[in-house]
Write an enzyme that holds these catalytic residues in place. Structure first.
Site, PDB file in Angstrom:
ATOM      1  N   GLU A   1       9.884   3.796   3.749  1.00 17.27           N
ATOM      2  CA  GLU A   1      11.121   3.666   2.979  1.00 17.27           C
ATOM      3  C   GLU A   1      12.330   3.574   3.900  1.00 17.27           C
ATOM      4  OE1 GLU A   1       8.055   5.121   0.178  1.00 17.27           O
ATOM      5  OE2 GLU A   1       8.550   5.587   2.253  1.00 17.27           O
TER       6      GLU A   1
ATOM      7  N   MET B   1       0.796  -1.229   0.000  1.00 21.62           N
ATOM      8  CA  MET B   1       0.000   0.000   0.000  1.00 21.62           C
ATOM      9  C   MET B   1       0.829   1.280   0.000  1.00 21.62           C
ATOM     10  SD  MET B   1      -2.976  -1.039  -0.313  1.00 21.62           S
ATOM     11  CE  MET B   1      -3.728  -2.660  -0.261  1.00 21.62           C
ATOM     12  N   CYS B   2       2.130   1.166  -0.217  1.00 19.05           N
ATOM     13  CA  CYS B   2       2.983   2.355  -0.288  1.00 19.05           C
ATOM     14  C   CYS B   2       2.871   3.018  -1.654  1.00 19.05           C
ATOM     15  CB  CYS B   2       4.443   1.981  -0.048  1.00 19.05           C
ATOM     16  SG  CYS B   2       4.845   1.766   1.667  1.00 19.05           S
TER      17      CYS B   2
ATOM     18  N   ASP C   1      23.308 -11.920   6.202  1.00 19.89           N
ATOM     19  CA  ASP C   1      23.633 -12.816   5.089  1.00 19.89           C
ATOM     20  C   ASP C   1      25.133 -12.906   4.851  1.00 19.89           C
ATOM     21  OD1 ASP C   1      23.044 -14.433   2.667  1.00 19.89           O
ATOM     22  OD2 ASP C   1      23.895 -12.666   1.662  1.00 19.89           O
TER      23      ASP C   1
END
Length: 141
Positions: free
Chosen positions: A98, A61-62, A112
């Site tokens: 963001e 929904m951004c 990672d």
């Protein structure tokens, strides 16, 4: 999606932060540049920037908004790395999602890149965690 067509375009800023807990040995490898996969913080910085730009593709929904600036900073402690992402725009809606997405991607990238050093004999990560992802500041106008 919320209708923002009647809102004015104004300068907006959001800062978000989070931390990753790592073993002291892994922190030392990051500091000395001896992580097998390469420069951890440089890669995490690029991941944060890409994540900020791709937020509307990840968070349903951004709104797509023009990003005018992104700053990514890291602070290394004895067993923790803190990440702060600041995002700026001139637009009709804020940029906190963001900034949060950028922080999340930076911390996940760090994990990672160092996961082989963080694994125990069973292949688990008993000392590794991402925590305290939050908005530090949101400004408009």
């Amino acid at each position: 999606m919320v209708d923002i067509s009647e809102k004015r375009e104004i300068p907006r800023l959001a800062r978000a932060a989070g931390e990753i807990m790592l073993s002291r040995g892994t922190i030392e490898k990051i500091k000395t540049g001896t992580v097998e996969k390469g420069n951890v913080l440089a890669t995490a910085r690029v991941a944060a920037v890409l994540a900020v730009k791709k937020t509307p593709e990840i968070i349903p929904m951004c709104h797509q908004i023009p990003i005018t600036a992104i700053d990514v900073d890291f602070e290394i402690g004895e067993e923790i790395i803190s990440a702060v992402v600041e995002v700026r725009t001139v637009g009709k809606t804020g940029v906190e999602m963001e900034a949060l997405t950028g922080v999340s991607a930076a911390l996940l990238t760090i994990w990672d890149m160092v996961k082989s050093a963080e694994k125990d004999e069973s292949g688990n990560y008993p000392n590794t965690s991402i925590q305290n992802i939050r908005v530090l500041e949101k400004l408009k106008g």
